[in-house]
Design an enzyme around this catalytic site. Structure first.
Site, PDB file in Angstrom:
ATOM      1  N   MET A 116      -0.785   8.761  -7.210  1.00 29.03           N
ATOM      2  CA  MET A 116       0.369   7.865  -7.148  1.00 29.03           C
ATOM      3  C   MET A 116       0.896   7.828  -5.715  1.00 29.03           C
ATOM      4  O   MET A 116       0.978   8.857  -5.058  1.00 29.03           O
ATOM      5  CB  MET A 116       1.478   8.364  -8.076  1.00 29.03           C
ATOM      6  CG  MET A 116       2.784   7.577  -7.956  1.00 29.03           C
ATOM      7  SD  MET A 116       4.014   8.062  -9.191  1.00 29.03           S
ATOM      8  CE  MET A 116       4.693   9.526  -8.429  1.00 29.03           C
ATOM      9  N   ASP A 164       3.636   4.726  -3.476  1.00 28.83           N
ATOM     10  CA  ASP A 164       4.932   4.025  -3.501  1.00 28.83           C
ATOM     11  C   ASP A 164       5.478   3.609  -4.873  1.00 28.83           C
ATOM     12  O   ASP A 164       4.729   3.097  -5.700  1.00 28.83           O
ATOM     13  CB  ASP A 164       4.856   2.709  -2.714  1.00 28.83           C
ATOM     14  CG  ASP A 164       4.181   2.827  -1.382  1.00 28.83           C
ATOM     15  OD1 ASP A 164       3.817   3.940  -0.989  1.00 28.83           O
ATOM     16  OD2 ASP A 164       4.006   1.776  -0.747  1.00 28.83           O
ATOM     17  N   GLN A 215       2.296   2.540  -7.141  1.00 26.80           N
ATOM     18  CA  GLN A 215       0.943   2.480  -6.611  1.00 26.80           C
ATOM     19  C   GLN A 215       0.151   3.591  -7.295  1.00 26.80           C
ATOM     20  O   GLN A 215       0.528   4.764  -7.224  1.00 26.80           O
ATOM     21  CB  GLN A 215       0.968   2.688  -5.090  1.00 26.80           C
ATOM     22  CG  GLN A 215       1.537   1.510  -4.326  1.00 26.80           C
ATOM     23  CD  GLN A 215       0.582   0.342  -4.319  1.00 26.80           C
ATOM     24  OE1 GLN A 215      -0.349   0.293  -3.537  1.00 26.80           O
ATOM     25  NE2 GLN A 215       0.800  -0.619  -5.210  1.00 26.80           N
ATOM     26  N   SER A 230       1.793  -2.677  -2.760  1.00 28.88           N
ATOM     27  CA  SER A 230       3.204  -2.581  -3.132  1.00 28.88           C
ATOM     28  C   SER A 230       3.914  -3.927  -3.203  1.00 28.88           C
ATOM     29  O   SER A 230       3.514  -4.893  -2.557  1.00 28.88           O
ATOM     30  CB  SER A 230       3.935  -1.674  -2.143  1.00 28.88           C
ATOM     31  OG  SER A 230       3.556  -0.350  -2.408  1.00 28.88           O
ATOM     32  N   ARG A 288       2.457  -7.146   4.355  1.00 20.45           N
ATOM     33  CA  ARG A 288       2.525  -6.674   2.966  1.00 20.45           C
ATOM     34  C   ARG A 288       3.903  -6.214   2.484  1.00 20.45           C
ATOM     35  O   ARG A 288       4.855  -6.148   3.231  1.00 20.45           O
ATOM     36  CB  ARG A 288       1.541  -5.516   2.777  1.00 20.45           C
ATOM     37  CG  ARG A 288       1.757  -4.338   3.715  1.00 20.45           C
ATOM     38  CD  ARG A 288       0.761  -3.229   3.382  1.00 20.45           C
ATOM     39  NE  ARG A 288       0.852  -2.111   4.298  1.00 20.45           N
ATOM     40  CZ  ARG A 288       0.127  -1.986   5.399  1.00 20.45           C
ATOM     41  NH1 ARG A 288      -0.765  -2.900   5.716  1.00 20.45           N
ATOM     42  NH2 ARG A 288       0.279  -0.933   6.188  1.00 20.45           N
ATOM     43  N   ASP A 289       3.924  -5.857   1.217  1.00 20.70           N
ATOM     44  CA  ASP A 289       5.052  -5.214   0.532  1.00 20.70           C
ATOM     45  C   ASP A 289       6.265  -6.132   0.346  1.00 20.70           C
ATOM     46  O   ASP A 289       7.389  -5.812   0.780  1.00 20.70           O
ATOM     47  CB  ASP A 289       5.473  -3.918   1.259  1.00 20.70           C
ATOM     48  CG  ASP A 289       4.291  -2.994   1.546  1.00 20.70           C
ATOM     49  OD1 ASP A 289       3.295  -3.096   0.806  1.00 20.70           O
ATOM     50  OD2 ASP A 289       4.361  -2.185   2.487  1.00 20.70           O
ATOM     51  N   GLU A 319       6.469  -0.829   7.033  1.00 19.17           N
ATOM     52  CA  GLU A 319       6.022  -1.016   5.649  1.00 19.17           C
ATOM     53  C   GLU A 319       7.230  -1.066   4.703  1.00 19.17           C
ATOM     54  O   GLU A 319       8.319  -0.615   5.041  1.00 19.17           O
ATOM     55  CB  GLU A 319       5.121   0.154   5.216  1.00 19.17           C
ATOM     56  CG  GLU A 319       3.840   0.286   6.020  1.00 19.17           C
ATOM     57  CD  GLU A 319       2.903   1.381   5.505  1.00 19.17           C
ATOM     58  OE1 GLU A 319       1.694   1.123   5.457  1.00 19.17           O
ATOM     59  OE2 GLU A 319       3.368   2.471   5.155  1.00 19.17           O
TER      60      GLU A 319
HETATM   61  C1  FRU Z   1       3.020   2.494   1.935  1.00 16.03           C
HETATM   62  C2  FRU Z   1       1.780   1.633   1.739  1.00 16.03           C
HETATM   63  C3  FRU Z   1       2.167   0.190   1.600  1.00 16.03           C
HETATM   64  C4  FRU Z   1       1.011  -0.379   0.832  1.00 16.03           C
HETATM   65  C5  FRU Z   1       0.668   0.750  -0.102  1.00 16.03           C
HETATM   66  C6  FRU Z   1      -0.794   0.847  -0.439  1.00 16.03           C
HETATM   67  O1  FRU Z   1       2.870   3.808   1.554  1.00 16.03           O
HETATM   68  O2  FRU Z   1       0.895   1.839   2.824  1.00 16.03           O
HETATM   69  O3  FRU Z   1       2.412  -0.458   2.826  1.00 16.03           O
HETATM   70  O4  FRU Z   1       1.336  -1.549   0.136  1.00 16.03           O
HETATM   71  O5  FRU Z   1       1.082   1.932   0.532  1.00 16.03           O
HETATM   72  O6  FRU Z   1      -1.028   1.766  -1.463  1.00 16.03           O
END
Ligand code: FRU
Length: 502
Positions: A20, A22, A38, A79, A152-153, A208
């Site tokens: 696991m 984020d 995640q 994420s 992302r995110d 991020e």
């Molecule tokens: C942050 C990250 C995010 C990404 C995810 C991938 O910990 O690197 O930027 O979406 O983890 O698992």
């Protein structure tokens, strides 16, 4: 002892099996809190990302649910966030069912392997059964990659002031804000943080998992905008950490508050947590409250060593949910964090004493259930002067975790160098983690949360937080106070047992 007995946390969420990282897509609806995360269910290291799922009725105890989103030919599911689309702006609602809409990043491994730039794009999925099962939108991706490798995110929020959906995402060295009427068509609105010479904030690593939300200034009706940005690496004690910015948002652009900006430039100590183990934290959506109603949960690990911490069945836990407050400080603003109030419902007083005189080592409590503890302390800085206030957690095997405050350097610290298993990665325990105290109040208070493998420290009404994990060879069963030189007096300590079984 099995790793289950030794290391599975009592009150911090872990997946039953697998990897696991984020927290994702947290929202509240119809009495239930939802946490996605995640997840790689088939291995204990980072791998093809899914969204795992868990639910709770109080944000304290969680029940794992079936996996919500699986990777597909467009990529891993990175994420993102989720919102409850009450007015059905997306049109995904059917037969009066309110859609929950998730927005996430597709990370395409084929493109990554071919060293392409357009690895990451944004996509949506919707649920008509309150977050249990999800349908990916056939029009994905809703935002194509604009030629930025790290893109992302997405964190979506309803902007009630400007009556539209706003989304913030991380684009390498900055955040980008987008707007939408229907969660499907997105318009780019602005950038924040990057731009080389004009860069603001910490840039020790890639940006991020941003978040953007409003909070009233504590004790007033005035509202400010808060932006969270996680960075990896570049955190105050190494590796990953989350910084924040306070400002305003005009429906298009986030602008830092002038006083805040000045203070940030002089000394950037705006971190939601100064310990090594709170990353990628974002807030729950759809909780409405006049008092703010902003609750954050973070991933209780650090990319420096997350893949090699000494558990096999699962890897890593989340922090407890924390309520966020915005405080007007002498020069600008600060965020303050406290463990959510619901945790108090599980509390039973074990020990309570005022004016404790400490010289040498004084045992406060010895208990097999120390790993279910909430404690509160209070002391006067002048009482400890050049001595340091040290707490020590220990076990029969001689493992120890030290934490406290050192008035000489005006530092809080956590020292896990002898806390048990420490050799799995050299940056894990090579240094003592420190954080310079911000408050100048002579009276210092703290709340301590202890579980089997984590400590969460909330000092000075939560404006200074330190979260760290540890892996003792046997459970820590003794909490003591240690005075190296002279005698000092601890004004107050209260140790509470947390009971989750009845
Ligand atoms: C942050 C990250 C995010 C990404 C995810 C991938 O910990 O690197 O930027 O979406 O983890 O698992």
């Amino acid at each position: 002892l099995s790793e289950e007995v030794l290391y599975r946390p009592n009150f911090h969420f872990t997946p039953m099996t697998g990897w696991m990282n984020d927290p994702n897509g947290m929202f509240f609806y119809n009495g239930n809190y939802h946490l996605y995360f995640q997840h790689y269910p088939d291995g204990n290291k980072w791998g093809p990302m899914h969204w795992g799922h868990a639910t709770s009725i109080d944000m304290v105890t969680w029940k794992e649910q079936p996996i919500a989103l699986y990777p597909d030919e467009m990529g891993y599911i990175f994420s993102g966030s989720a919102v409850v689309d009450i007015d059905n702006t997306s049109g995904f609602g059917m037969d009066g069912k309110v859609p929950v809409v998730a927005m996430f990043t597709y990370h395409n491994m084929e493109i990554e392997k071919a060293e392409g730039i357009d690895v990451e794009s944004q996509a949506i999925a919707y649920s008509l059964d309150e977050g249990i099962t999800w349908t990916k939108y056939e029009g994905n991706p809703v935002i194509k990659n604009p030629g930025i490798r790290d893109f992302r995110d997405p964190k979506v929020l309803w902007d009630n002031l400007h009556k539209k959906w706003i989304m913030i995402l991380a684009a390498q060295d900055r955040t980008k804000i987008y707007g939408s009427k229907d969660l499907k068509k997105w318009e780019e609105l602005s950038d924040f943080g990057g731009n080389l010479d004009k860069a603001v904030g910490a840039h020790g690593g890639v940006w991020e998992c941003p978040d953007l939300f409003t909070l009233p200034i504590e004790g007033t009706d005035e509202v400010k905008w808060v932006q969270l940005v996680s960075i990896n690496p570049g955190g105050p004690n190494g590796g990953s950490a989350t910084q924040y910015f306070i400002g305003d948002f005009d429906g298009k652009t986030f602008t830092m508050d002038k006083d805040f900006e000045k203070e940030l430039k002089e000394n950037h100590n705006f971190w939601i947590d100064f310990g090594k183990d709170n990353y990628a934290g974002v807030t729950f959506s759809n909780i409405s409250s006049a008092k703010g109603g902003k609750f954050l949960m973070g991933w209780m690990s650090n990319w420096q060593y997350a893949n090699v911490v000494p558990t096999e069945t699962w890897r890593s836990a989340m922090t407890v949910s924390r309520e966020i407050k915005l405080i007007k400080s002498a020069n600008s603003y600060r965020l303050a964090f406290s463990p959510i109030e619901e945790l108090n419902a599980y509390k039973e007083v074990k020990f309570k004493e005022e004016k404790i005189e400490v010289s040498g080592e004084l045992e406060i409590i010895s208990s097999e259930q120390l790993d279910l503890t909430q404690a509160q302390i209070k002391f006067n800085i002048s009482e400890v002067k050049d001595k340091s206030l040290s707490f020590k957690l220990s076990n029969s095997l001689g493992d120890e975790l030290l934490f406290g405050f050192d008035p000489k350097d005006n530092n809080f610290y956590v020292d896990r160098r002898k806390s048990g298993k420490v050799n799995f990665e050299n940056r894990y325990a090579s240094k003592i983690s420190t954080a310079t105290r911000i408050s100048s109040n002579p009276s210092l208070n703290g709340t301590i949360l202890l579980d089997k493998t984590s400590i969460e420290l909330f000092y000075d009404d939560g404006e200074m937080v330190m979260t760290e994990i540890f892996f003792p060879n046997a459970p820590f069963e003794r909490l003591s106070l240690v005075s190296k030189n002279e005698i000092y007096i601890l004004d107050y300590i209260e140790v509470n047992q947390l009971n989750f079984n009845d």
